[in-house]
Design a protein around this motif. Structure first.
Motif, PDB file in Angstrom:
ATOM      1  N   THR A  26      12.009  13.571   8.863  1.00 31.73           N
ATOM      2  CA  THR A  26      11.113  14.689   8.350  1.00 31.73           C
ATOM      3  C   THR A  26       9.853  14.628   8.970  1.00 31.73           C
ATOM      4  N   ARG A  27       9.399  15.767   9.863  1.00 25.94           N
ATOM      5  CA  ARG A  27       8.148  15.667  10.401  1.00 25.94           C
ATOM      6  C   ARG A  27       7.033  16.192   9.570  1.00 25.94           C
ATOM      7  N   ILE A  28       6.006  15.419   9.368  1.00 28.73           N
ATOM      8  CA  ILE A  28       5.093  15.715   8.120  1.00 28.73           C
ATOM      9  C   ILE A  28       3.739  15.967   9.045  1.00 28.73           C
ATOM     10  N   LEU A  29       3.288  17.246   8.536  1.00 27.80           N
ATOM     11  CA  LEU A  29       1.879  17.597   8.836  1.00 27.80           C
ATOM     12  C   LEU A  29       0.989  17.480   7.690  1.00 27.80           C
ATOM     13  N   VAL A  30      -0.191  16.623   8.074  1.00 30.42           N
ATOM     14  CA  VAL A  30      -1.264  16.517   6.908  1.00 30.42           C
ATOM     15  C   VAL A  30      -2.705  17.214   7.365  1.00 30.42           C
ATOM     16  N   PHE A  31      -3.316  17.885   6.566  1.00 30.62           N
ATOM     17  CA  PHE A  31      -4.540  18.599   6.461  1.00 30.62           C
ATOM     18  C   PHE A  31      -5.279  17.608   5.786  1.00 30.62           C
ATOM     19  N   ALA A  32      -6.056  16.811   6.597  1.00 30.10           N
ATOM     20  CA  ALA A  32      -7.073  15.940   5.894  1.00 30.10           C
ATOM     21  C   ALA A  32      -8.093  15.768   6.917  1.00 30.10           C
ATOM     22  N   LYS A  33      -9.239  15.212   6.671  1.00 30.74           N
ATOM     23  CA  LYS A  33     -10.322  14.710   7.184  1.00 30.74           C
ATOM     24  C   LYS A  33     -11.047  13.489   6.822  1.00 30.74           C
ATOM     25  N   GLY A  34     -11.874  12.691   7.748  1.00 27.33           N
ATOM     26  CA  GLY A  34     -12.477  11.805   7.107  1.00 27.33           C
ATOM     27  C   GLY A  34     -11.466  10.396   6.974  1.00 27.33           C
ATOM     28  N   ASP A  35     -11.950   9.782   5.721  1.00 26.25           N
ATOM     29  CA  ASP A  35     -11.249   8.558   5.327  1.00 26.25           C
ATOM     30  C   ASP A  35      -9.735   8.984   5.062  1.00 26.25           C
ATOM     31  N   ARG A  36      -9.161  10.087   4.721  1.00 19.88           N
ATOM     32  CA  ARG A  36      -7.944  10.514   4.298  1.00 19.88           C
ATOM     33  C   ARG A  36      -7.242  10.855   5.384  1.00 19.88           C
ATOM     34  N   GLU A  37      -7.944  11.109   6.442  1.00 17.40           N
ATOM     35  CA  GLU A  37      -7.215  11.446   7.760  1.00 17.40           C
ATOM     36  C   GLU A  37      -6.597  10.226   8.169  1.00 17.40           C
ATOM     37  N   LYS A  38      -7.446   9.052   8.143  1.00 25.44           N
ATOM     38  CA  LYS A  38      -6.899   7.916   8.669  1.00 25.44           C
ATOM     39  C   LYS A  38      -5.780   7.345   7.894  1.00 25.44           C
ATOM     40  N   GLU A  39      -6.000   7.540   6.516  1.00 19.45           N
ATOM     41  CA  GLU A  39      -4.940   7.062   5.585  1.00 19.45           C
ATOM     42  C   GLU A  39      -3.718   7.833   5.792  1.00 19.45           C
ATOM     43  N   ALA A  40      -3.676   9.009   6.283  1.00 18.69           N
ATOM     44  CA  ALA A  40      -2.381   9.700   6.455  1.00 18.69           C
ATOM     45  C   ALA A  40      -1.835   9.208   7.860  1.00 18.69           C
ATOM     46  N   LYS A  41      -2.729   8.989   8.904  1.00 15.42           N
ATOM     47  CA  LYS A  41      -2.074   8.314   9.911  1.00 15.42           C
ATOM     48  C   LYS A  41      -1.683   7.007   9.845  1.00 15.42           C
ATOM     49  N   ASP A  42      -2.108   6.088   9.069  1.00 11.21           N
ATOM     50  CA  ASP A  42      -1.806   4.777   8.756  1.00 11.21           C
ATOM     51  C   ASP A  42      -0.227   4.854   7.936  1.00 11.21           C
ATOM     52  N   ALA A  43      -0.224   5.870   7.072  1.00 12.75           N
ATOM     53  CA  ALA A  43       0.985   5.933   6.377  1.00 12.75           C
ATOM     54  C   ALA A  43       2.249   6.494   7.131  1.00 12.75           C
ATOM     55  N   GLY A  44       1.971   6.881   8.063  1.00 15.85           N
ATOM     56  CA  GLY A  44       3.206   7.327   9.035  1.00 15.85           C
ATOM     57  C   GLY A  44       3.167   8.829   9.252  1.00 15.85           C
ATOM     58  N   ALA A  45       2.387   9.720   8.772  1.00 16.88           N
ATOM     59  CA  ALA A  45       2.308  11.144   9.225  1.00 16.88           C
ATOM     60  C   ALA A  45       2.446  11.379  10.412  1.00 16.88           C
ATOM     61  N   ASP A  46       3.331  12.420  10.955  1.00 13.75           N
ATOM     62  CA  ASP A  46       3.650  12.486  12.299  1.00 13.75           C
ATOM     63  C   ASP A  46       2.387  13.643  12.927  1.00 13.75           C
ATOM     64  N   PHE A  47       1.504  14.427  12.161  1.00 11.09           N
ATOM     65  CA  PHE A  47       0.430  15.175  12.499  1.00 11.09           C
ATOM     66  C   PHE A  47      -0.554  15.205  11.744  1.00 11.09           C
ATOM     67  N   VAL A  48      -1.737  15.076  12.024  1.00  7.47           N
ATOM     68  CA  VAL A  48      -3.004  14.786  10.955  1.00  7.47           C
ATOM     69  C   VAL A  48      -4.145  15.652  11.692  1.00  7.47           C
TER      70      VAL A  48
END
Length: 236
Positions: free
Chosen positions: A73-95
């Protein structure tokens, strides 16, 4: 003029249209009829005894299937700052934030699920007409608008599905792939039906699970015995 192809017609000929199969037999039959060159998705469809036009009878939810859904499942996350890094580290495909919003507004749709932090929803709201009709709009009730980005991503990766009632009172949900073991598909189906039963609106009267069927991507629907399911779930 033929409406269906030879494969579909051949599959239909192997189903007794007057019969309601046990969940186990319906799953086994649907697997045997999945002859496409790709791994077909197995889907369950349930017609509910509700009035979907009434807001207090709208059935909607999300759950993690115990055996997953068998697809990336390709996951897109809308976030910025620390949450953006969290999303990338958790394996989101696009942030991203406004940059990703502009990309979607430009027609880019190469993702399957969307998660957003609460502070992004004011901007993400611009995408309502694009994401809404596709069932992709983040929603706090479904856990896709959250500060706990890592949890949301992990649940989706583990096989979390979302579902909601359509106009005719029918709910559709994937329960895995045709390549799954039959017992894994059965376990996923039971878990979904149990969740659906728990979501019965208090104002819904009469028989709740009206009809149930399973099918594969290219195959016909196979009706399931309602009595068996009602006894299994202890619902009317």
């Amino acid at each position: 003029m033929a409406k269906f192809g030879k494969r579909y017609i051949n599959a239909t000929s192997k189903i007794d249209g007057q019969k309601e199969y046990s969940l186990e037999d319906a799953i086994a039959l649907s697997k045997s009829l999945a002859t496409a060159k790709f791994d077909e998705t197995v889907e369950i469809a349930v017609r509910l005894g509700i009035k979907p036009q009434q807001t207090d009878q709208m059935v909607r939810g999300g759950m993690v299937l115990p055996k997953g859904i068998g697809k990336k499942t390709r996951i897109l996350v809308f976030a910025k700052g620390d949450r953006e890094k969290e999303a990338k580290d958790a394996g989101a495909d696009f942030v991203g934030a406004e940059d990703m919003i502009q990309k979607v507004m430009g027609g880019w749709m190469e993702f399957d699920r969307v998660v957003a932090t609460p502070d992004m929803m004011g901007a993400v709201g611009k995408l309502g007409k694009i994401l809404g009709p596709r069932g992709l709009m983040p929603n706090p009730k479904l856990g896709t608008v959250t500060l706990d980005i890592v949890k949301a991503i992990k649940e989706i990766q583990a096989g979390k599905i979302e579902f909601k009632t359509e106009k005719a009172g029918i709910v559709h949900a994937p329960i895995g792939k045709a390549s799954f073991k039959a017992e894994d598909l059965i376990e996923n189906a039971k878990a979904f039906l149990e969740t659906l039963a728990r979501l019965k609106p208090a104002s819904a009267k009469g028989h709740y699970l009206r009809s149930i069927a399973v099918s594969t991507t290219m195959g016909p629907g196979i009706k399931i015995d309602n009595v068996q399911i009602s006894n299994l779930l202890k619902v009317s």
